[in-house]
Write a protein that holds these residues in place. Structure first.
Motif, PDB file in Angstrom:
ATOM      1  N   ASN A 270       1.275  -1.018  -0.033  1.00  0.00           N
ATOM      2  CA  ASN A 270       0.700   0.218   0.257  1.00  0.00           C
ATOM      3  C   ASN A 270       0.752   1.204   0.405  1.00  0.00           C
ATOM      4  N   THR A 271       1.922   0.993   0.053  1.00  0.00           N
ATOM      5  CA  THR A 271       3.012   2.141  -0.227  1.00  0.00           C
ATOM      6  C   THR A 271       4.034   2.205  -0.932  1.00  0.00           C
ATOM      7  N   LYS A 272       4.232   3.211  -2.173  1.00  0.00           N
ATOM      8  CA  LYS A 272       5.129   3.195  -2.698  1.00  0.00           C
ATOM      9  C   LYS A 272       7.096   2.947  -2.075  1.00  0.00           C
ATOM     10  N   GLY A 273       7.270   1.826  -3.062  1.00  0.00           N
ATOM     11  CA  GLY A 273       9.199   1.789  -2.853  1.00  0.00           C
ATOM     12  C   GLY A 273       8.811   0.669  -1.649  1.00  0.00           C
ATOM     13  N   CYS A 274       7.964  -0.163  -1.255  1.00  0.00           N
ATOM     14  CA  CYS A 274       7.612  -1.444  -0.593  1.00  0.00           C
ATOM     15  C   CYS A 274       8.532  -2.457  -0.927  1.00  0.00           C
ATOM     16  N   ARG A 275       9.274  -3.043   0.056  1.00  0.00           N
ATOM     17  CA  ARG A 275      10.043  -3.935  -1.315  1.00  0.00           C
ATOM     18  C   ARG A 275       9.237  -5.218   0.006  1.00  0.00           C
ATOM     19  N   GLY A 276       9.984  -5.810  -0.247  1.00  0.00           N
ATOM     20  CA  GLY A 276       9.388  -7.529  -0.450  1.00  0.00           C
ATOM     21  C   GLY A 276       8.822  -8.740  -1.077  1.00  0.00           C
ATOM     22  N   VAL A 277       8.727  -9.924  -0.783  1.00  0.00           N
ATOM     23  CA  VAL A 277       8.512 -11.065  -1.121  1.00  0.00           C
ATOM     24  C   VAL A 277       7.281 -12.039  -1.167  1.00  0.00           C
TER      25      VAL A 277
END
Length: 298
Positions: A270-277
C-alpha cells in the motif's frame, strides 16, 4: 531401512557441522556423487522457466548436478555453484561432461553463511538439500536471509529444498519424531538426527570372492567374506535437521520479515517503494519440503 538416530547438539553449531557435515562429505564425495545424478522435477522446471540470460547461484551445489540445466536450453542461463567441500567442487566443476567432451562449470569454494556476494547480484538462487545441514535455527534463518539478499530485489527468484520428517514409502530412512501437535499427528518441530552413509559393499564383495571355488563350496567362505567386509566398511554419520510440516515456510517468513521485507504478493503493498517477497508455491515432494520465492519492489 537406514537406522536414523536422534541427536542432541551440545557443542558449538559450527564445530558440529565441521565434524558431522563438512568432514563427512569430503570423505564420501566420490561415492556420494555417484548416487546423485537425477534432478528433482520441480527444481528442473524452476530452472527451465527462467528467462534466457539470467545468472544465478546454486548455494550448496554438491556435485553440481543442477549446473548444466536446463538441458533443453543449454547456455540459456548461467548457474554458479558454491560449496564448502573441495572434493565435491572438483566433481561439480565438470558436471554434465560427456566422455571425450570436458565441460567446465563456474564453481566457488565458500560457505552458505558467508557474505561473498554483493546484494542483488543474482537473478535467481537455489539451495537444494543444504540448509538442513545447519545445526541451529538461527543459522538456517541466516542462510535463507543470504539467499534473499543475494538476488535482485526487483525480480529475484529462489527455490529451497530440505529433507522432511515425513518420508514416503520409497524412502530408505525412518525418522524418529519427538513430538506431535495432537490434532493431525504431524510433528510440531523438526528433528535433529544422524543419517548414516555406508560406502558401497558391492565392489568389495566382488573382490572378496575366492577364485577356484565351486559355487557350493564357496558359499560359506563368501558369506564370511561379506560379513567381514560389512564389519570393516566405515559408516559416516551426517547431521541433518529434518523439517516438520510448515517449518520451512515459517522459517522463510521469519527470515524475510527480519530483513524488513513484506511477505505477500506485490499487489498487497500500500506504499510506493515497499520491498517484499512472495511465496509462489510451497509443499512436499518425495520426502522433501520446498518453497519457491520471488522478490519485488512496489
Amino acid at each position: 531401512m537406514k537406522p536414523v538416530k536422534s541427536v542432541t547438539i551440545t557443542d558449538d553449531p559450527q564445530a558440529h557441522e565441521d565434524q558431522h557435515v563438512h568432514a563427512v562429505y569430503d570423505q564420501i564425495a566420490s561415492h556420494f556423487s555417484s548416487t546423485r545424478y537425477k534432478p528433482w522435477p520441480i527444481i528442473a522446471k524452476f530452472l527451465s522457466d527462467l528467462p534466457s540470460g539470467w545468472i544465478g547461484l546454486d548455494s550448496g551445489t554438491g556435485n553440481g548436478k543442477y549446473l548444466p540445466l536446463p538441458a533443453h536450453r543449454p547456455g540459456s542461463i548461467l548457474t554458479i555453484g558454491l560449496d564448502r567441500s573441495r572434493n565435491l567442487l572438483q566433481i561439480a566443476q565438470h558436471a554434465g561432461s560427456e566422455p571425450g567432451v570436458l565441460v567446465t562449470r563456474e564453481v566457488v569454494w565458500g560457505d552458505v553463511l558467508g557474505s561473498c556476494w554483493r546484494s542483488g547480484v543474482f537473478d535467481y538462487a537455489i539451495s537444494i538439500a543444504t540448509i538442513h545441514h545447519l545445526a541451529s535455527h538461527d543459522r538456517r534463518k541466516l542462510a535463507v536471509q543470504h539467499l534473499l539478499q543475494a538476488v535482485s530485489p526487483i525480480h529475484g527468484r529462489m527455490m529451497i529444498y530440505v529433507w522432511a520428517i515425513e518420508q514416503d514409502e520409497l524412502s530408505k530412512r525412518s525418522i524418529p519424531a519427538s513430538g506431535t501437535n495432537g490434532s493431525d499427528n504431524h510433528p510440531t518441530t523438526g528433528e535433529d538426527v544422524f543419517v548414516p552413509w555406508m560406502m558401497s559393499q558391492h565392489q568389495h564383495t566382488a573382490k572378496g570372492k575366492f577364485k577356484g571355488d565351486t559355487p557350493s563350496s564357496a558359499t560359506s567362505k563368501e558369506d564370511a567374506a561379506v560379513a567381514m567386509i560389512a564389519a570393516e566398511t566405515p559408516v559416516y554419520n551426517r547431521y541433518y535437521h529434518m523439517f516438520a510440516k510448515c517449518e520451512l515456510k515459517q522459517l522463510t517468513i521469519q527470515a524475510a520479515e527480519e530483513l524488513g521485507l513484506m511477505v505477500g504478493p506485490q499487489e498487497s503493498a500500500n506504499t510506493k517503494g515497499c520491498r517484499g517477497v512472495e511465496i509462489i508455491q510451497e509443499g512436499w515432494e518425495r520426502s522433501n519440503y520446498y518453497v519457491e520465492l520471488r522478490r519485488w519492489v512496489s
